[in-house]
Enzyme design. Sequence first.
Site, PDB file in Angstrom:
ATOM      1  N   HIS A  81       0.840  -1.199   0.000  1.00  0.00           N
ATOM      2  CA  HIS A  81       0.000   0.000   0.000  1.00  0.00           C
ATOM      3  C   HIS A  81       0.880   1.256   0.000  1.00  0.00           C
ATOM      4  O   HIS A  81       2.050   1.209   0.381  1.00  0.00           O
ATOM      5  CB  HIS A  81      -0.917   0.006   1.223  1.00  0.00           C
ATOM      6  CG  HIS A  81      -0.150  -0.062   2.506  1.00  0.00           C
ATOM      7  ND1 HIS A  81       0.518   1.022   3.016  1.00  0.00           N
ATOM      8  CD2 HIS A  81       0.113  -1.100   3.323  1.00  0.00           C
ATOM      9  CE1 HIS A  81       1.129   0.659   4.111  1.00  0.00           C
ATOM     10  NE2 HIS A  81       0.924  -0.634   4.332  1.00  0.00           N
ATOM     11  N   ASP A 363       4.079  -4.688   3.669  1.00  0.00           N
ATOM     12  CA  ASP A 363       5.520  -4.992   3.716  1.00  0.00           C
ATOM     13  C   ASP A 363       5.748  -6.436   4.157  1.00  0.00           C
ATOM     14  O   ASP A 363       6.606  -7.126   3.624  1.00  0.00           O
ATOM     15  CB  ASP A 363       6.278  -3.991   4.632  1.00  0.00           C
ATOM     16  CG  ASP A 363       5.712  -3.910   6.042  1.00  0.00           C
ATOM     17  OD1 ASP A 363       4.678  -4.535   6.326  1.00  0.00           O
ATOM     18  OD2 ASP A 363       6.318  -3.198   6.872  1.00  0.00           O
TER      19      ASP A 363
END
Length: 464
Positions: A81, A363
Amino acid sequence: MDVLTAFLLLVHLIPVSATKNAVSSKSRKRIMPDPVTEPPVTDPVYEALLYCNLPSVAERSMEGHAPHHFKLVSVHVFIRHGDRYPLYAIPKTKRLEIDCTLVANRKPYHPKLEAFVSHMSKGSGASFESPLNSLPLYPSHPLCEMGELTQTGVVQHLQNGQLLRDIYLKKHRLLPSDWTTDQLYLETTGKSRTLQSGLALLYGFLPDFDWKKIYFRHQPSALFCAGSCYCPLRNHYLEQEQHRQYLLRLKNSQLERTYGEMAKIVDVPTKQLRAANPIDSMLCHFCHNVSFPCTRHGCLGMEHFKVIKTHQIEDERERREKKLYLGYSLLGAHPILNQTVSRMQRAALGGREEIFALYSAHDVTLSPVLSALGLAEARFPRFAARLIFELWQDREKPTEHSVRVLYNGVDVTFHTSFCQDHHKRSPKPMCPLENLVRFVRRDMFLALDGSSTSYHEACHREGI
Ligand SMILES: *[C@@H]1O[C@H](CO)[C@@H](O)[C@H](O)[C@H]1NC(C)=O
Ligand SMILES: *[C@@H]1O[C@H](CO)[C@@H](O)[C@H](O)[C@H]1NC(C)=O
């Protein structure tokens, strides 16, 4: 250095790495530190600037490059994102003021921003698997909520989408103009920031798409392992990896001292401050050019930021050496890689479904995939990072297919463990699909323990 100075450095830095003359070896340095030309001591401020990934005008990328007789068959995109508001607040400080509404007169801006907002407001719940249909389709709070995507985050992914559009649609005609629902595969975790990032990328890729043709699936696991998440040995590796992190932190007396100083400034016990993960919030201050918070006991400062960021870099270095994270990653990334390989094989056999796949993730999704692929040197996934698998067909030998792997626009195919020796063994310019298939279906388990032949077996071995 204060935040402002760092920002001026940033404003200067970005155009340098994005100039027309920048060659690919130069951009490679941005994700794969080069031991020859980069200083041995990594600069924490420089690393933090790369992590912010502020949208730049002219990004150069290597997506879609292949010899002329190759035809693009399918593309699989994994994104992190975009820029977001912190997940945690720094205790006892004033809440960081960032505006998450999308407006034309704020930077960074993208020419499609207003059209994006207007298109999102026409979206309907029918395009989303539950519970995604209860999430807002774009950020809108004048004071960002925790973890909310910011305008920077939206712009980063509009830009990613437009870049992929120029390469894959305009240049390579991956999708016909009358593309259908089946040709896209869209999947996101259940956070508003991943859904909105996926939508921004999709909007940049297919402006004014028909809502009736869009269907986003919901992925409950950040590892995208749905259906195959149970893996005891993966959890075991993760615990050992966390213990390694803990020991490294204890060894760093400067870090302990820094947390102590910061805790005094905000007037909470050191433990409580550390648990609030202040670097996450400080990075948001840093990326948005907002000075670090102050209390009547003083201010958090760049010196604190640098110590924690330097420790993070050191931690990543040790993580590569100790290989516990690699064990975790090989098991954690298997399900999603396996799924991707299956999709590529169907496309290679002539299937016309799911030829563009988008996974909007975190991540903690991208990092294990990079590590499992052998890209341990790749930088930690920055905001709006993208990892792409391209499948190509050799028109001269139509049964032969090749893959390319790109991380943030850099071709890393020949750094992966399944293709790093390719040029020594083969005169072919591209990496064969079979290499990736063999790696995912067999070699990644062998790499783990030398004898397992399946995911199930590898997950259930005793001890390490
Ligand atoms: C950063 O913020 C300062 C004031 O806090 C401002 O003067 C400066 O122009 C900002 N820098 C950039 C590049 O926006
Ligand atoms: C990997 O993919 C194959 C083919 O689609 C499937 O049969 C198998 O169950 C998958 N394995 C895992 C662990 O997901």
